[in-house]
Design a protein around this motif. Structure first.
Motif, PDB file in Angstrom:
ATOM      1  N   ILE A  61       0.885  -1.192   0.144  1.00 13.32           N
ATOM      2  CA  ILE A  61       0.159   0.017  -0.008  1.00 13.32           C
ATOM      3  C   ILE A  61       0.951   1.335   0.066  1.00 13.32           C
ATOM      4  CG2 ILE A  61      -0.382   0.158   2.476  1.00 13.32           C
ATOM      5  CD1 ILE A  61      -3.381   0.736   0.429  1.00 13.32           C
ATOM      6  N   MET A  62       2.045   1.280   0.864  1.00 12.07           N
ATOM      7  CA  MET A  62       2.984   2.314   0.583  1.00 12.07           C
ATOM      8  C   MET A  62       3.597   2.543  -0.642  1.00 12.07           C
ATOM      9  SD  MET A  62       2.778   3.922   3.523  1.00 12.07           S
ATOM     10  CE  MET A  62       2.225   3.688   5.281  1.00 12.07           C
ATOM     11  N   GLY A 106       2.244   1.629  -3.466  1.00 11.27           N
ATOM     12  CA  GLY A 106       0.996   2.035  -4.270  1.00 11.27           C
ATOM     13  C   GLY A 106       0.912   3.740  -4.113  1.00 11.27           C
ATOM     14  N   LEU A 107       0.990   4.115  -2.896  1.00 11.15           N
ATOM     15  CA  LEU A 107       0.995   5.286  -2.598  1.00 11.15           C
ATOM     16  C   LEU A 107       1.887   6.208  -3.185  1.00 11.15           C
ATOM     17  CD1 LEU A 107      -0.761   7.441  -0.811  1.00 11.15           C
ATOM     18  CD2 LEU A 107       1.051   7.266   0.945  1.00 11.15           C
ATOM     19  N   TYR A 108       2.991   5.921  -3.124  1.00  9.83           N
ATOM     20  CA  TYR A 108       4.237   6.718  -3.919  1.00  9.83           C
ATOM     21  C   TYR A 108       4.169   6.722  -5.632  1.00  9.83           C
ATOM     22  CZ  TYR A 108       5.535   7.865   0.681  1.00  9.83           C
ATOM     23  OH  TYR A 108       5.339   8.431   1.942  1.00  9.83           O
ATOM     24  N   HIS A 134       1.216   6.153  -7.089  1.00 10.17           N
ATOM     25  CA  HIS A 134      -0.083   6.484  -7.405  1.00 10.17           C
ATOM     26  C   HIS A 134      -0.703   5.549  -8.307  1.00 10.17           C
ATOM     27  CE1 HIS A 134       0.818  10.641  -6.203  1.00 10.17           C
ATOM     28  NE2 HIS A 134       2.196  10.366  -6.750  1.00 10.17           N
ATOM     29  N   LEU A 135      -0.675   4.204  -7.755  1.00 11.51           N
ATOM     30  CA  LEU A 135      -1.326   3.022  -8.560  1.00 11.51           C
ATOM     31  C   LEU A 135      -2.150   2.097  -7.395  1.00 11.51           C
ATOM     32  CD1 LEU A 135       1.746   1.655 -10.175  1.00 11.51           C
ATOM     33  CD2 LEU A 135      -0.086   2.735 -11.058  1.00 11.51           C
ATOM     34  N   PRO A 136      -3.355   1.488  -7.832  1.00 14.50           N
ATOM     35  CA  PRO A 136      -4.023   0.582  -7.141  1.00 14.50           C
ATOM     36  C   PRO A 136      -3.208  -0.633  -6.646  1.00 14.50           C
ATOM     37  CG  PRO A 136      -4.885   0.586  -9.417  1.00 14.50           C
ATOM     38  CD  PRO A 136      -3.682   1.666  -9.318  1.00 14.50           C
ATOM     39  N   MET A 182      -7.172  -1.952  -3.405  1.00 15.53           N
ATOM     40  CA  MET A 182      -7.111  -0.852  -2.458  1.00 15.53           C
ATOM     41  C   MET A 182      -6.719   0.245  -3.288  1.00 15.53           C
ATOM     42  SD  MET A 182      -5.549  -2.874   0.892  1.00 15.53           S
ATOM     43  CE  MET A 182      -3.931  -3.487  -0.018  1.00 15.53           C
ATOM     44  N   PRO A 238      -4.666   3.439  -2.585  1.00 12.56           N
ATOM     45  CA  PRO A 238      -3.755   3.844  -1.287  1.00 12.56           C
ATOM     46  C   PRO A 238      -3.992   5.513  -1.128  1.00 12.56           C
ATOM     47  CG  PRO A 238      -2.477   2.717  -3.019  1.00 12.56           C
ATOM     48  CD  PRO A 238      -3.973   2.771  -3.855  1.00 12.56           C
ATOM     49  N   GLU A 239      -4.214   6.094  -2.026  1.00 12.91           N
ATOM     50  CA  GLU A 239      -4.701   7.744  -1.842  1.00 12.91           C
ATOM     51  C   GLU A 239      -5.740   7.650  -1.052  1.00 12.91           C
ATOM     52  OE1 GLU A 239      -3.647   9.888  -5.346  1.00 12.91           O
ATOM     53  OE2 GLU A 239      -2.096   8.343  -5.880  1.00 12.91           O
ATOM     54  N   MET A 262      -1.726   3.587   7.388  1.00 16.94           N
ATOM     55  CA  MET A 262      -1.945   5.002   7.189  1.00 16.94           C
ATOM     56  C   MET A 262      -2.184   5.686   8.242  1.00 16.94           C
ATOM     57  SD  MET A 262      -0.932   5.278   3.937  1.00 16.94           S
ATOM     58  CE  MET A 262      -0.844   4.348   2.604  1.00 16.94           C
TER      59      MET A 262
END
Lengths: 188, 188
Positions: free
Chosen positions: A66-67, A69-71, A73-75, B30, B32-33, B67
């Motif tokens: 998930i981290m 994905g956050l950086y 910008h992807l699911p 999921m 992430p944003e 998060m």
């Protein structure tokens, strides 16, 4: 990854049978800031590679995935160990868990892993590569393209990394443990 | 939480038996944003409450919990559904899963949940409150203090929230679904 190597040497413990215990920051308790650095690192390593989706397997793969994905910008799609009754059509395979000493039927939603996807597989550990093989099999069934794999910690002496690299996959491991002999953690 | 409410109305689907399917951004794939916004929101709601630890249960609780831990600068301990052979002494309880229609023996490491902890419980769904009850039981065994609970989505018509609030717990739910009747999602 320097920060991770330091933490492994500081908090990691060796158990019998080639097991590295990093329960205080990865798999019983998690350190969100470390996970955030891990996500950024994978994001840098796989920048501009055309990745469209992160794939991981529950449960300890979820935090680094998930981290990442956050950086990026992807699911993040995740492979489940039990199919909930709310889940629609799935792709299925079997994975042997080394630490739990059993086989799992695992599944992923057909809706979220398709032939359009260019996948980055993220997981916490690479040991014998069993979970990775399962995820690669699911991607093959979906006809998704594999861009590469990223692991927080690779135990190089258990052969999963060699197997995957020989098969032609790009494998990036943020820490590489080359030996746990005599109760001592040796990093590359 | 406006962003979450919008997303639930846009992407959520009702299944028979009071099930809300939000598989595209919470529990099969999921976002992430969205999870990052969720973590920030819990961080604001429980700021300055003395929380020392986030607790969640695998698997779909992990993403919102990590998060929240990131924004609150706190470690996240997670309750497991299977005890791996690498795990030391544990606290144990039983949880009934509504979506998987079975009972689980779940456990948490004794090392990471103790009488010194002031705990914020984070999970994806609050329905009948079974997973929450299990986590509260583990905290009670550890003699940890409960500061409160945070849920991404509460289904108010299934009674878990009422049960927890009546028992004196602070419960914060970022979205409240008051009905799924006639295939229509109604939010508070």
């Amino acid at each position: 990854m320097e920060l991770l190597n330091k933490r492994i040497l500081q908090d990691g413990r060796c158990l019998e049978g080639g097991i590295l215990k990093v329960n205080s920051f990865i798999n019983e308790q998690m350190d969100p800031e470390m996970m955030s650095h891990i996500g950024q690192e994978f994001g840098k390593l796989y920048a501009n590679c055309g990745v469209t989706k992160i794939m991981t397997i529950e449960a300890s793969g979820i935090a680094p995935a998930i981290m990442t994905g956050l950086y990026m910008h992807l699911p993040v799609v995740f492979v489940k160990k039990k199919k909930p009754k709310t889940m629609g059509e799935t792709l299925n395979t079997t994975v042997h868990s080394f630490t739990k000493d059993r086989n799992y039927n695992v599944c992923v939603s057909k809706e979220f892993l398709t032939s359009k996807d260019k996948v980055l597989i993220i997981d916490d550990f690479l040991a014998y590569g069993n979970a990775a093989k399962g995820m690669l099999d699911l991607a093959r069934q979906a006809q998704a393209k594999i861009v590469g794999l990223g692991f927080v910690i690779e135990k190089t002496f258990q052969g999963g990394g060699e197997m995957l690299r020989k098969a032609g996959y790009r494998v990036e491991s943020l820490a590489e443990v080359t030996s746990l002999d005599d109760g001592k953690i040796t990093l590359k």
